[in-house]
Design a protein around this motif. Structure first.
Motif, PDB file in Angstrom:
ATOM      1  N   ARG A  21       5.979  -0.946  -8.274  1.00  0.00           N
ATOM      2  CA  ARG A  21       5.378   0.246  -7.665  1.00  0.00           C
ATOM      3  C   ARG A  21       4.784  -0.160  -6.326  1.00  0.00           C
ATOM      4  NH1 ARG A  21       2.879   1.764 -13.297  1.00  0.00           N
ATOM      5  NH2 ARG A  21       4.618   2.982 -14.112  1.00  0.00           N
ATOM      6  N   HIS A  23       2.951   1.134  -2.816  1.00  0.00           N
ATOM      7  CA  HIS A  23       2.189   2.172  -2.127  1.00  0.00           C
ATOM      8  C   HIS A  23       1.985   1.710  -0.686  1.00  0.00           C
ATOM      9  CE1 HIS A  23       0.746   4.123  -5.925  1.00  0.00           C
ATOM     10  NE2 HIS A  23       1.044   2.908  -6.377  1.00  0.00           N
ATOM     11  N   VAL A  44      13.171   3.815 -13.514  1.00  0.00           N
ATOM     12  CA  VAL A  44      12.475   4.717 -12.584  1.00  0.00           C
ATOM     13  C   VAL A  44      10.967   4.753 -12.836  1.00  0.00           C
ATOM     14  CG1 VAL A  44      12.686   6.880 -13.885  1.00  0.00           C
ATOM     15  CG2 VAL A  44      12.733   6.920 -11.396  1.00  0.00           C
ATOM     16  N   ASN A  45      10.516   4.351 -14.014  1.00  0.00           N
ATOM     17  CA  ASN A  45       9.085   4.288 -14.278  1.00  0.00           C
ATOM     18  C   ASN A  45       8.435   3.053 -13.664  1.00  0.00           C
ATOM     19  OD1 ASN A  45       8.884   6.701 -15.815  1.00  0.00           O
ATOM     20  ND2 ASN A  45       9.866   5.630 -17.502  1.00  0.00           N
ATOM     21  N   GLN A  48       9.062   2.465  -7.903  1.00  0.00           N
ATOM     22  CA  GLN A  48       8.589   3.665  -7.222  1.00  0.00           C
ATOM     23  C   GLN A  48       8.050   3.302  -5.846  1.00  0.00           C
ATOM     24  OE1 GLN A  48       5.696   5.429  -9.844  1.00  0.00           O
ATOM     25  NE2 GLN A  48       7.224   5.990 -11.349  1.00  0.00           N
ATOM     26  N   TRP A  50       5.673   5.049  -2.768  1.00  0.00           N
ATOM     27  CA  TRP A  50       4.819   6.093  -2.217  1.00  0.00           C
ATOM     28  C   TRP A  50       4.576   5.719  -0.765  1.00  0.00           C
ATOM     29  CZ3 TRP A  50       3.958   4.260  -7.144  1.00  0.00           C
ATOM     30  CH2 TRP A  50       3.973   5.213  -8.169  1.00  0.00           C
ATOM     31  N   VAL A  73      15.285   4.430  -8.619  1.00  0.00           N
ATOM     32  CA  VAL A  73      14.071   4.355  -7.801  1.00  0.00           C
ATOM     33  C   VAL A  73      13.603   5.768  -7.479  1.00  0.00           C
ATOM     34  CG1 VAL A  73      13.060   3.528  -5.650  1.00  0.00           C
ATOM     35  CG2 VAL A  73      14.869   2.216  -6.738  1.00  0.00           C
ATOM     36  N   LYS A  74      12.315   5.979  -7.583  1.00  0.00           N
ATOM     37  CA  LYS A  74      11.710   7.256  -7.204  1.00  0.00           C
ATOM     38  C   LYS A  74      10.923   7.042  -5.919  1.00  0.00           C
ATOM     39  CE  LYS A  74       8.414  10.731  -8.607  1.00  0.00           C
ATOM     40  NZ  LYS A  74       7.344  11.085  -9.523  1.00  0.00           N
ATOM     41  N   ALA A  75      11.071   7.959  -4.965  1.00  0.00           N
ATOM     42  CA  ALA A  75      10.336   7.838  -3.697  1.00  0.00           C
ATOM     43  C   ALA A  75       9.634   9.144  -3.367  1.00  0.00           C
ATOM     44  CB  ALA A  75      11.277   7.460  -2.570  1.00  0.00           C
ATOM     45  N   ASP A  76       8.376   9.052  -2.973  1.00  0.00           N
ATOM     46  CA  ASP A  76       7.598  10.181  -2.488  1.00  0.00           C
ATOM     47  C   ASP A  76       7.149   9.847  -1.071  1.00  0.00           C
ATOM     48  OD1 ASP A  76       7.532  11.826  -4.866  1.00  0.00           O
ATOM     49  OD2 ASP A  76       6.178  10.337  -5.728  1.00  0.00           O
TER      50      ASP A  76
END
Length: 83
Positions: A21, A23, A44-45, A48, A50, A73-76
């Motif tokens: 993860r 950030h 995906v958990n 990530q 951010w 992969v999750k992206a915000d």
């Protein structure tokens, strides 16, 4: 991993992460020869990104540009410039 108010410049990739993860907040990432943020994952958990209120710009790479996401992969992205 947290990057707050950082300036990363002129390295190979700025950051490579595998199932992590990440950030990035209020940071500037520029001028890397192998690309900016390289985020890879199998879950995906776990994988990530951010990206908030940051700039990723001026990559000098033929490998990849500002951000590369591979796998699960999750992206915000919020209030950021990717150029």
């Amino acid at each position: 991993m947290w990057l707050d108010n950082q300036r990363l410049s002129n390295t190979r990739p700025a950051l490579h992460a595998l199932d992590c993860r990440v950030h990035v907040r209020q940071s500037i990432i520029f001028g890397h020869t192998f690309g900016g943020l390289d985020i890879q994952g199998t879950d995906v958990n776990k994988a990530q990104l951010w990206l908030e209120n940051s700039y990723i710009t001026s990559m000098m790479s033929s490998i990849f540009g500002a951000v590369r996401l591979i796998g699960a992969v999750k992206a915000d992205v919020l209030y950021s410039t990717i150029a």
